[in-house]
Design a protein around this motif. Structure first.
Motif, PDB file in Angstrom:
ATOM      1  N   GLU A  82      63.720 122.443  -5.893  1.00  0.00           N
ATOM      2  CA  GLU A  82      64.761 123.180  -5.620  1.00  0.00           C
ATOM      3  C   GLU A  82      64.341 124.697  -5.737  1.00  0.00           C
ATOM      4  O   GLU A  82      64.555 125.596  -5.236  1.00  0.00           O
ATOM      5  CB  GLU A  82      66.301 123.158  -6.334  1.00  0.00           C
ATOM      6  CG  GLU A  82      67.284 124.120  -5.801  1.00  0.00           C
ATOM      7  CD  GLU A  82      68.750 123.530  -6.326  1.00  0.00           C
ATOM      8  OE1 GLU A  82      69.543 124.453  -6.689  1.00  0.00           O
ATOM      9  OE2 GLU A  82      68.954 122.298  -6.289  1.00  0.00           O
ATOM     10  N   ALA A  83      63.733 125.135  -7.090  1.00  0.00           N
ATOM     11  CA  ALA A  83      63.092 126.200  -7.629  1.00  0.00           C
ATOM     12  C   ALA A  83      62.167 126.644  -6.599  1.00  0.00           C
ATOM     13  O   ALA A  83      62.119 127.957  -6.347  1.00  0.00           O
ATOM     14  CB  ALA A  83      62.908 126.128  -8.890  1.00  0.00           C
ATOM     15  N   TYR A  84      61.278 125.637  -6.243  1.00  0.00           N
ATOM     16  CA  TYR A  84      59.948 126.027  -5.306  1.00  0.00           C
ATOM     17  C   TYR A  84      60.478 126.654  -3.952  1.00  0.00           C
ATOM     18  O   TYR A  84      60.323 127.570  -3.480  1.00  0.00           O
ATOM     19  CB  TYR A  84      59.046 124.998  -5.340  1.00  0.00           C
ATOM     20  CG  TYR A  84      57.885 125.256  -4.367  1.00  0.00           C
ATOM     21  CD1 TYR A  84      56.860 126.385  -5.036  1.00  0.00           C
ATOM     22  CD2 TYR A  84      58.095 125.035  -3.282  1.00  0.00           C
ATOM     23  CE1 TYR A  84      55.915 126.433  -4.277  1.00  0.00           C
ATOM     24  CE2 TYR A  84      56.907 125.269  -2.276  1.00  0.00           C
ATOM     25  CZ  TYR A  84      55.854 126.108  -3.064  1.00  0.00           C
ATOM     26  OH  TYR A  84      54.912 126.443  -1.981  1.00  0.00           O
ATOM     27  N   THR A  85      61.356 125.742  -3.491  1.00  0.00           N
ATOM     28  CA  THR A  85      61.919 126.147  -2.185  1.00  0.00           C
ATOM     29  C   THR A  85      62.600 127.442  -2.295  1.00  0.00           C
ATOM     30  O   THR A  85      62.440 128.170  -1.089  1.00  0.00           O
ATOM     31  CB  THR A  85      62.510 124.957  -1.497  1.00  0.00           C
ATOM     32  OG1 THR A  85      63.917 124.514  -2.391  1.00  0.00           O
ATOM     33  CG2 THR A  85      61.779 123.722  -1.131  1.00  0.00           C
ATOM     34  N   LEU A  86      63.267 127.652  -3.094  1.00  0.00           N
ATOM     35  CA  LEU A  86      64.005 129.029  -3.209  1.00  0.00           C
ATOM     36  C   LEU A  86      63.525 130.118  -3.161  1.00  0.00           C
ATOM     37  O   LEU A  86      63.348 131.153  -2.640  1.00  0.00           O
ATOM     38  CB  LEU A  86      65.017 128.911  -4.202  1.00  0.00           C
ATOM     39  CG  LEU A  86      66.166 129.987  -4.656  1.00  0.00           C
ATOM     40  CD1 LEU A  86      66.973 130.551  -3.530  1.00  0.00           C
ATOM     41  CD2 LEU A  86      66.726 130.218  -5.874  1.00  0.00           C
ATOM     42  N   LYS A  87      62.201 129.876  -4.052  1.00  0.00           N
ATOM     43  CA  LYS A  87      61.327 130.934  -4.231  1.00  0.00           C
ATOM     44  C   LYS A  87      60.475 131.505  -2.878  1.00  0.00           C
ATOM     45  O   LYS A  87      60.293 132.450  -2.320  1.00  0.00           O
ATOM     46  CB  LYS A  87      60.181 130.813  -5.369  1.00  0.00           C
ATOM     47  CG  LYS A  87      59.044 131.818  -5.438  1.00  0.00           C
ATOM     48  CD  LYS A  87      57.800 131.226  -6.043  1.00  0.00           C
ATOM     49  CE  LYS A  87      56.863 130.613  -5.150  1.00  0.00           C
ATOM     50  NZ  LYS A  87      55.811 131.187  -4.382  1.00  0.00           N
TER      51      LYS A  87
END
Length: 134
Positions: A82-87
Motif C-alpha cells: 500500500e505504501a509503495y503503490t501510494l508513493k
C-alpha cells in the motif's frame, strides 16, 4: 524509496501475496500467474536465474530481506504494498498531471475506460471525503 523496475515489481507482487517465500516458491507463483494471463503475457516464462537476479537487486535496494533456512533463502518484503503503490501513484500524478487527480480520471472517462463499478467507487470515495472534510 528507490526505483523499482516493472520486473522487480512483479517479483514483489508475488511475494506480497505470500511471504516469507523461497526463490522457487516465487518462481512458481510468477509462472502460475502467467498461465491465465492475456495473450500478450502468456509466452512470458520466468526463469530461475532471472528471478534470482531480481531478488538480489531487490535485497540490494533494501526492498526485501532474507533469512537462510537450511539450503534455501526465505525472502520477505520490507516495503508495504500500500505504501509503495501510494508513493508511485503520487509520483505519476505529480509528473503527468501537475499533482491534479481530476485530469487523470477525466482522461479515463473520455476514453470510456471507466465502468459502472469504477464510477460507483469514485462516487463513494468523494462522498466519504466530503463527510470527513466538511
Amino acid at each position: 524509496m528507490t526505483e523499482i523496475s516493472n520486473a522487480e515489481f512483479e517479483v514483489l507482487e508475488a511475494l506480497w501475496q505470500n511471504f516469507p517465500a523461497s526463490a522457487n516458491d516465487i518462481i512458481a507463483k510468477l509462472n502460475e500467474s502467467t498461465d491465465g494471463a492475456d495473450d500478450k503475457n502468456q509466452d512470458k516464462q520466468w526463469h530461475d536465474k532471472t528471478v534470482k537476479t531480481l531478488l538480489n537487486r531487490l535485497v540490494k535496494k533494501q526492498a526485501l530481506s532474507f533469512e537462510k533456512q537450511q539450503r534455501h533463502y526465505l525472502y520477505t518484503p520490507l516495503l508495504e504494498r500500500e505504501a509503495y503503490t501510494l508513493k508511485e501513484s503520487k509520483s505519476l500524478i505529480e509528473r503527468m498531471f501537475s499533482g491534479k487527480v481530476a485530469p487523470l480520471v477525466a482522461g479515463f472517462a473520455k476514453q470510456n475506460d471507466l465502468n459502472k463499478d469504477d464510477i460507483n467507487a469514485l462516487k463513494s470515495l468523494i462522498s466519504d471525503w466530503e463527510k470527513n472534510n466538511d
